[in-house]
Design an enzyme around this catalytic site. Sequence first.
Site, short mmCIF file in Angstrom:
data_model
loop_
_atom_site.label_atom_id
_atom_site.label_comp_id
_atom_site.label_asym_id
_atom_site.label_seq_id
_atom_site.Cartn_x
_atom_site.Cartn_y
_atom_site.Cartn_z
N HIS A 44 -1.23 -0.93 -4.26
CA HIS A 44 -2.53 -0.48 -3.75
C HIS A 44 -2.47 1.02 -3.47
O HIS A 44 -1.58 1.49 -2.77
CB HIS A 44 -2.84 -1.27 -2.47
N MET A 90 -11.90 5.79 -1.18
CA MET A 90 -12.60 6.07 0.07
C MET A 90 -13.06 7.51 0.02
O MET A 90 -12.57 8.38 0.74
CB MET A 90 -11.64 5.83 1.25
N ASP A 100 -4.54 4.20 -2.00
CA ASP A 100 -5.68 4.59 -1.18
C ASP A 100 -6.03 6.05 -1.41
O ASP A 100 -5.30 6.95 -1.00
CB ASP A 100 -5.33 4.40 0.30
N MET A 114 -8.33 9.05 -0.43
CA MET A 114 -9.21 9.46 0.69
C MET A 114 -9.53 10.94 0.55
O MET A 114 -8.66 11.73 0.20
CB MET A 114 -8.49 9.23 2.02
N GLY A 159 -3.30 3.81 7.79
CA GLY A 159 -2.48 2.60 7.79
C GLY A 159 -2.11 2.25 9.22
O GLY A 159 -2.34 3.03 10.15
N SER A 161 0.83 -1.21 0.00
CA SER A 161 0.00 0.00 0.00
C SER A 161 0.87 1.26 0.00
O SER A 161 1.65 1.50 0.92
CB SER A 161 -0.91 0.01 1.23
N MET A 202 -12.67 -5.20 3.94
CA MET A 202 -11.91 -4.29 4.81
C MET A 202 -11.76 -4.94 6.18
O MET A 202 -12.75 -5.25 6.84
CB MET A 202 -12.65 -2.95 4.97
N HIS A 220 -8.23 2.19 -4.51
CA HIS A 220 -9.28 2.03 -3.50
C HIS A 220 -9.84 3.41 -3.18
O HIS A 220 -9.14 4.25 -2.63
CB HIS A 220 -8.62 1.38 -2.26
N ASP A 228 -7.82 -6.04 3.12
CA ASP A 228 -7.09 -4.77 3.30
C ASP A 228 -7.18 -4.30 4.75
O ASP A 228 -8.28 -3.99 5.23
CB ASP A 228 -7.71 -3.73 2.36
C1 DX5 Z 1 -6.83 1.75 5.22
C2 DX5 Z 1 -6.34 1.54 3.82
C3 DX5 Z 1 -5.32 0.49 3.69
C4 DX5 Z 1 -4.03 0.74 4.42
C5 DX5 Z 1 -3.54 -0.59 4.90
O1 DX5 Z 1 -7.82 2.71 5.20
O2 DX5 Z 1 -7.43 1.18 2.97
O3 DX5 Z 1 -5.08 0.16 2.34
O4 DX5 Z 1 -3.04 1.34 3.64
O5 DX5 Z 1 -2.44 -0.38 5.71
P1 DX5 Z 1 -1.91 -1.44 6.77
O6 DX5 Z 1 -1.47 -2.63 6.01
O7 DX5 Z 1 -0.81 -0.71 7.43
O8 DX5 Z 1 -3.07 -1.76 7.70
ZN ZN Z 2 -6.97 0.39 0.93
#
Ligand code: DX5
Ligand code: ZN
Length: 224
Positions: free
Chosen positions: A36, A71, A38, A40, A147, A11, A140, A69, A178
Amino acid sequence: MTARTVRIAPSLLSADFGKLAEQLAMLEAAGADWLHVDVMDGQFVPNLTFGAKVIETCKRLTKLPLDVHLMVEQPEQYFDSFVQAGAATLTIHVETAPHLHRQVMRIKELGVMAGVTMNPSTPLETVREVAAEIDLLLIMSVNPGFGGQRFIPSSVAKIQRARQLLDGVGSRAVLEVDGGIARDTITACWQARADTFVAGNAIFSAADPAAEVRALRGLCQAHA
Ligand code: DX5
Ligand code: ZN
């Protein structure tokens, strides 16, 4: 019996942006399968991250497929620009998509993989009616936004039910997990029949991130 696929998707959220090119090259060499990304918006989740510009930059820096992804509220606003920037998948949250079927079809029309996901407290049932249409189902295993959070143990049973749901409609969609994936959580998810594993903190905070990619894959292969 043919071997099951394992995909490791580091990620970007946990990467060191000061040496992004170097880190992406290292992950690629270590055999990572996807990157990956993210996205947001500070609305759907309490954090703000990347947009099209960063996706485009990653596209230039790596050959790894970009697993995006979303969000964000109203994710459909970003479909065109993110596909143009180089996304290989677009995964949307059911909580942000009252017209889920329409959005899934739109993503497919754009020629990338259509993914759906939901927060840990949202029932899997919310994706049942589109299960036959999707290319990817993401479970999820933390509340989205950050993270480095702890894996929610009930996610394992949800992955199992997700696989049954996909099998039940004859779907070969990717089943991804994830949040909180590390050496101590990946095996249970693999045994619950997930095939694709996002890992941020576990990989980027390791002394040797490349070795961590290999170790995570190895744990799955050891329990084939
Ligand atoms: C959380 C994200 C994840 C995150 C995972 O909202 O969607 O993709 O980066 O990170 P780790 O592996 O540190 O939980
Ligand atoms: Zn994610």
